[in-house]
Design an enzyme around this catalytic site. Structure first.
Site, PDB file in Angstrom:
ATOM      1  N   ASP A  13       0.841  -1.210   0.000  1.00  0.00           N
ATOM      2  CA  ASP A  13       0.000   0.000   0.000  1.00  0.00           C
ATOM      3  C   ASP A  13       0.871   1.253   0.000  1.00  0.00           C
ATOM      4  O   ASP A  13       1.763   1.405   0.844  1.00  0.00           O
ATOM      5  CB  ASP A  13      -0.904   0.020   1.244  1.00  0.00           C
ATOM      6  CG  ASP A  13      -1.983  -1.050   1.209  1.00  0.00           C
ATOM      7  OD1 ASP A  13      -2.135  -1.721   0.170  1.00  0.00           O
ATOM      8  OD2 ASP A  13      -2.686  -1.198   2.233  1.00  0.00           O
ATOM      9  N   ALA A 254      -8.630  -1.264   6.024  1.00  0.00           N
ATOM     10  CA  ALA A 254      -8.465  -2.594   6.634  1.00  0.00           C
ATOM     11  C   ALA A 254      -9.347  -2.841   7.858  1.00  0.00           C
ATOM     12  O   ALA A 254      -9.212  -3.885   8.502  1.00  0.00           O
ATOM     13  CB  ALA A 254      -7.003  -2.901   6.970  1.00  0.00           C
ATOM     14  N   ALA A 255     -10.268  -1.915   8.157  1.00  0.00           N
ATOM     15  CA  ALA A 255     -11.173  -2.174   9.290  1.00  0.00           C
ATOM     16  C   ALA A 255     -12.034  -3.415   8.988  1.00  0.00           C
ATOM     17  O   ALA A 255     -12.240  -4.264   9.856  1.00  0.00           O
ATOM     18  CB  ALA A 255     -12.062  -0.963   9.539  1.00  0.00           C
ATOM     19  N   GLY A 256     -12.513  -3.502   7.761  1.00  0.00           N
ATOM     20  CA  GLY A 256     -13.328  -4.665   7.375  1.00  0.00           C
ATOM     21  C   GLY A 256     -12.516  -5.951   7.399  1.00  0.00           C
ATOM     22  O   GLY A 256     -13.028  -7.011   7.785  1.00  0.00           O
TER      23      GLY A 256
HETATM   24  O1  RIB Z   1      -9.018  -3.492   2.646  1.00  0.00           O
HETATM   25  C1  RIB Z   1      -7.912  -2.669   2.575  1.00  0.00           C
HETATM   26  C2  RIB Z   1      -6.979  -3.112   1.481  1.00  0.00           C
HETATM   27  O2  RIB Z   1      -7.605  -2.915   0.239  1.00  0.00           O
HETATM   28  C3  RIB Z   1      -5.686  -2.338   1.399  1.00  0.00           C
HETATM   29  O3  RIB Z   1      -4.689  -2.862   2.222  1.00  0.00           O
HETATM   30  C4  RIB Z   1      -5.350  -2.369  -0.082  1.00  0.00           C
HETATM   31  O4  RIB Z   1      -4.220  -3.118  -0.381  1.00  0.00           O
HETATM   32  C5  RIB Z   1      -6.594  -2.918  -0.754  1.00  0.00           C
HETATM   33  O5  RIB Z   1      -6.428  -4.203  -1.143  1.00  0.00           O
END
Ligand code: RIB
Length: 311
Positions: A13, A254-256
């Site tokens: 990321d 990335a919370a989900g």
């Molecule tokens: O859910 C978050 C993720 O979505 C990030 O880390 C990014 O890489 C995308 O895949």
């Protein structure tokens, strides 16, 4: 120890903080830039290993390129305790990357260049059989090719595992694929898209109707993730909602993923669905108070502390 397997993406990321997300055609000046390990699959694997360090073994199935990002992503997962022996390198493409902008309120916009993640092809699914054997849960998302996800879901079921699908990023899904899902975990946008509806804010009072409609499409259970409202679960026998923990969001990236990993860990520990939802809400709440994907995933001790002291 129980085994959890995650099938999915690994991305590096590239994260920039901005005051406001750019509108189409607009250039905005960003502030900090960071490179943080991410990818929906890898984030789930990292979170499961960090949260279930004493109760679960986590294995990741995925593809990376032959490049420096691949080494970094695999090392990061290994450091969290994930078995990466089923993450293979391909010469066909570079490791996946995601370009992420995060605004002052913690909302983000993400563009993913999937690269090597698309080399996880359906024709190689059979090789996953030995990884799935004995696993309690197999977790999926939609950053891998859809036909691979469909084939691997079936295989996971055939090997006796329960399947959890996070339908993110949102995509229409065939009834046959949905029929192989034990727990489908869309957010409100994904839920609307799956039902062919325009994206809309969903209140907790609308959640039951939406979840029932989704269950009619094939999954055994539906868990709607409603952000700062919490979540709603139904499986045909049990129906319950669980409120979110109130926090000030810094970055929702990335919370989900953290939520899904926490859910799987709690269910693997036989804690029951009500406690599992609360545990998942707590883990996701902590993650949004921090920047980045895997960098934001809490430890087990942090989640247990919030569950003890939180509201
Ligand atoms: O859910 C978050 C993720 O979505 C990030 O880390 C990014 O890489 C995308 O895949």
């Amino acid at each position: 120890m129980t085994t959890l397997v995650v099938v999915g993406s690994l991305n590096m990321d590239f994260v920039v903080t901005v005051d406001q997300l750019p509108a189409p055609g607009q250039t905005v000046l960003g502030r900090n830039f960071q490179m943080i390990p991410g990818g929906k699959g890898a984030n789930q694997a990292c979170a499961a290993a960090r949260l279930g360090a004493n109760s679960v073994t986590v294995r990741m199935v995925g593809r990376v390129g032959y490049d420096v990002f691949a080494d970094h992503l695999k090392a990061s997962l290994s450091a969290a305790g994930v078995d990466v022996s089923a993450v293979h390198a391909t010469r066909a493409q570079a490791t996946g990357v995601a370009l992420i902008s995060v605004d002052a309120s913690g909302q983000n916009s993400i563009v993913v260049a999937s690269g090597a993640n698309h080399a996880l092809v359906a024709s190689e699914t059979e090789a996953m059989r030995s990884v799935f054997r004995g696993a309690r849960f197999v977790l999926f998302q939609l950053e891998s090719p859809l036909d691979t996800v469909a084939a691997a879901l079936k295989l996971a079921r055939a090997e006796g595992a329960r399947t959890i699908l996070d339908p993110a990023p949102a995509a229409p899904l065939a009834p046959e694929l949905l029929a192989s899902v034990d727990i489908l975990t869309p957010n409100e946008t994904e839920a609307s898209l799956l039902l062919g509806l325009p994206p809309a804010r969903v209140s907790m009072s609308d959640a039951a109707a939406l979840a029932h409609s989704l269950r009619e499409r094939g999954p055994k259970a539906v868990l709607l993730k409603l952000g700062d409202q919490g979540c709603f679960y139904c499986d045909g026998k049990t129906e319950l909602s669980s409120p979110a923990f109130p926090v000030v969001a810094k970055d929702t990236t990335a919370a989900g993923d953290t939520f899904n990993a926490a859910l799987a860990v709690a269910l693997a520990e036989d804690r029951g669905i009500e406690k599992a939802l609360r545990f998942a809400n707590a883990a996701a709440a902590i993650s949004v108070t921090r920047m980045g994907a895997q960098a934001s995933v809490p430890t087990r001790a942090e989640v247990d502390a919030l569950l003890t002291d939180g509201t």
